[in-house]
Design an enzyme around this catalytic site. Sequence first.
Site, PDB file in Angstrom:
ATOM      1  CD  GLN A  89       3.659   6.055   2.686  1.00 23.82           C
ATOM      2  OE1 GLN A  89       2.126   4.656   1.916  1.00 23.82           O
ATOM      3  NE2 GLN A  89       3.992   4.887   2.849  1.00 23.82           N
ATOM      4  CG  HIS A 126      -0.701   1.037   7.221  1.00 28.19           C
ATOM      5  ND1 HIS A 126      -0.248   0.775   8.211  1.00 28.19           N
ATOM      6  CD2 HIS A 126       0.284   2.001   6.137  1.00 28.19           C
ATOM      7  CE1 HIS A 126       2.047   1.399   7.714  1.00 28.19           C
ATOM      8  NE2 HIS A 126       1.319   1.997   6.763  1.00 28.19           N
ATOM      9  CD  GLU A 127      -1.144   2.310   2.526  1.00 26.47           C
ATOM     10  OE1 GLU A 127      -1.158   3.992   2.640  1.00 26.47           O
ATOM     11  OE2 GLU A 127      -0.417   1.969   2.919  1.00 26.47           O
ATOM     12  CB  CYS A 158       5.308   2.026   7.380  1.00 29.29           C
ATOM     13  SG  CYS A 158       4.350   3.652   6.554  1.00 29.29           S
ATOM     14  CG  LEU A 159       6.594   1.397   1.108  1.00 24.96           C
ATOM     15  CD1 LEU A 159       6.101   1.278   0.379  1.00 24.96           C
ATOM     16  CD2 LEU A 159       7.509   0.104   1.410  1.00 24.96           C
ATOM     17  CG  HIS A 214       0.221   6.418   5.374  1.00 18.21           C
ATOM     18  ND1 HIS A 214       0.892   7.005   6.112  1.00 18.21           N
ATOM     19  CD2 HIS A 214       0.489   5.498   5.506  1.00 18.21           C
ATOM     20  CE1 HIS A 214       2.442   6.383   6.770  1.00 18.21           C
ATOM     21  NE2 HIS A 214       1.450   5.359   5.435  1.00 18.21           N
ATOM     22  N   GLY A 256       1.347  -1.152  -0.076  1.00 15.87           N
ATOM     23  CA  GLY A 256      -0.257  -0.186   0.747  1.00 15.87           C
ATOM     24  C   GLY A 256       0.705   1.321  -0.035  1.00 15.87           C
TER      25      GLY A 256
HETATM   26 ZN   LIG Z   1       2.836   3.166   5.818  1.00 14.29          ZN
END
Ligand SMILES: [Zn+2]
Length: 169
Positions: A50, A134-135, A92-93, A138, A45
């Site tokens: 991000q 999670h998204e 998380c990226l 963000h 995701g």
């Molecule tokens: Zn993330």
Amino acid sequence: MIRPILKYGEAVLHAPAQPVGELTPEIQTLIDDMIETMYAAPGIGLAAPQVGVSLRLFVVDVSVGRDAGQLIVFINPEFVEREGMQLEEEGCLSAPGFEATVARPARAVVKGLDRNGQERSVEATGLLARAFQHEMDHLDGTVFIDRLRGIKRELIVRRIRKLTRSGSW
Ligand SMILES: [Zn+2]
């Protein structure tokens, strides 16, 4: 085009994102870039903040590109339902190298627009429900680390500060 993924500590990751207005060619390019960036990472995701764009838009694919039918693009998403609870390790990226157990809903229904501007609603359980939450976080300026409590959170934040100071974050 693959865009650089911002890391925990960058202001845009810690601020609520704005609703997407018109679905302009720029937005379509952003979506294409986000999909490409997510697959290249690889991740399941990616939310617009991000990649430094403070808009309410995310892409998710729990198959990480193995099954084209699982790619989901959500514009201006909102929760319709959330229920139950699951506890799993999460990363998380925007926080490479860190994982922690986070409580998430076991089931979630999200509605929003797809990239053609059509309303859609997706019911998710398990990993997809986790990814949605999670998204969505963000888009509200919350990274999973912010959901941790006590010593666990302290340790990660301290290590990130150290990495930032040494220029390796
Ligand atoms: Zn993330």
